[in-house]
Write an enzyme that holds these catalytic residues in place. Structure first.
Site, PDB file in Angstrom:
ATOM      1  N   CYS A 282       0.091   5.403   0.903  1.00  0.00           N
ATOM      2  CA  CYS A 282      -0.871   6.383   1.411  1.00  0.00           C
ATOM      3  C   CYS A 282      -0.267   7.765   1.213  1.00  0.00           C
ATOM      4  O   CYS A 282       0.845   8.024   1.676  1.00  0.00           O
ATOM      5  CB  CYS A 282      -1.178   6.136   2.886  1.00  0.00           C
ATOM      6  SG  CYS A 282      -2.414   7.280   3.550  1.00  0.00           S
TER       7      CYS A 282
ATOM      8  N   ARG B 213       0.816  -1.206   0.000  1.00  0.00           N
ATOM      9  CA  ARG B 213       0.000   0.000   0.000  1.00  0.00           C
ATOM     10  C   ARG B 213       0.848   1.254   0.000  1.00  0.00           C
ATOM     11  O   ARG B 213       1.942   1.281   0.557  1.00  0.00           O
ATOM     12  CB  ARG B 213      -0.897   0.008   1.237  1.00  0.00           C
ATOM     13  CG  ARG B 213      -1.892   1.145   1.247  1.00  0.00           C
ATOM     14  CD  ARG B 213      -2.672   1.194   2.509  1.00  0.00           C
ATOM     15  NE  ARG B 213      -1.932   1.976   3.493  1.00  0.00           N
ATOM     16  CZ  ARG B 213      -2.342   2.205   4.720  1.00  0.00           C
ATOM     17  NH1 ARG B 213      -3.481   1.678   5.140  1.00  0.00           N
ATOM     18  NH2 ARG B 213      -1.634   2.924   5.547  1.00  0.00           N
TER      19      ARG B 213
END
Length: 128
Positions: free
Chosen positions: A107, A105
């Site tokens: 962010c 991921r």
């Protein structure tokens, strides 16, 4: 060249912008970014960043399911937040939707997201 198929579901928000909710290229599903919009009403869900993150993940999951997968098949997400001060709350809500092996991921804080939402999430999944 991979075979490409557009994926569309009523379980995620629809719009008239020039992109697909998802595109299946062989066994890779690329899911467009979704924010906290209720697919039935087309309106942003009520609540704070946790509720908004839950709705974004539910929208994303609907597209993955339509392609024959589940959130367990997601290998990569990108989370866009309007305010990095929401990072911990977004993580708490996000964690409710990922399994024992969460996807890779990124962010990032975005200066502005469409419709001035506070969170948007996209994904790549491997579906068989």
């Amino acid at each position: 060249m991979p075979e490409q198929t557009a994926i569309s579901t009523a379980g995620a928000p629809q719009n008239d912008n020039p992109y697909s909710q998802g595109v299946l290229a062989d066994d890779l599903l690329f899911v467009s970014g979704f924010g906290p919009v209720d697919p039935e009403t087309g309106a942003e869900v009520e609540g704070g960043i946790r509720e908004h993150t839950h709705r974004a993940m539910e929208n994303l999951a609907a597209v993955v399911r339509e392609a024959g997968g589940s959130l367990d098949d997601v290998v990569k997400t990108t989370v866009y937040v309007a305010d990095m001060d929401d990072y911990d709350a977004v993580n708490e809500a996000y964690a409710d939707h990922v399994g024992e092996t969460p996807p890779a991921r990124v962010c990032i804080e975005a200066a502005r997201l469409p419709e001035d939402v506070r969170v948007e999430i996209d994904a790549v999944a491997k579906v068989a």
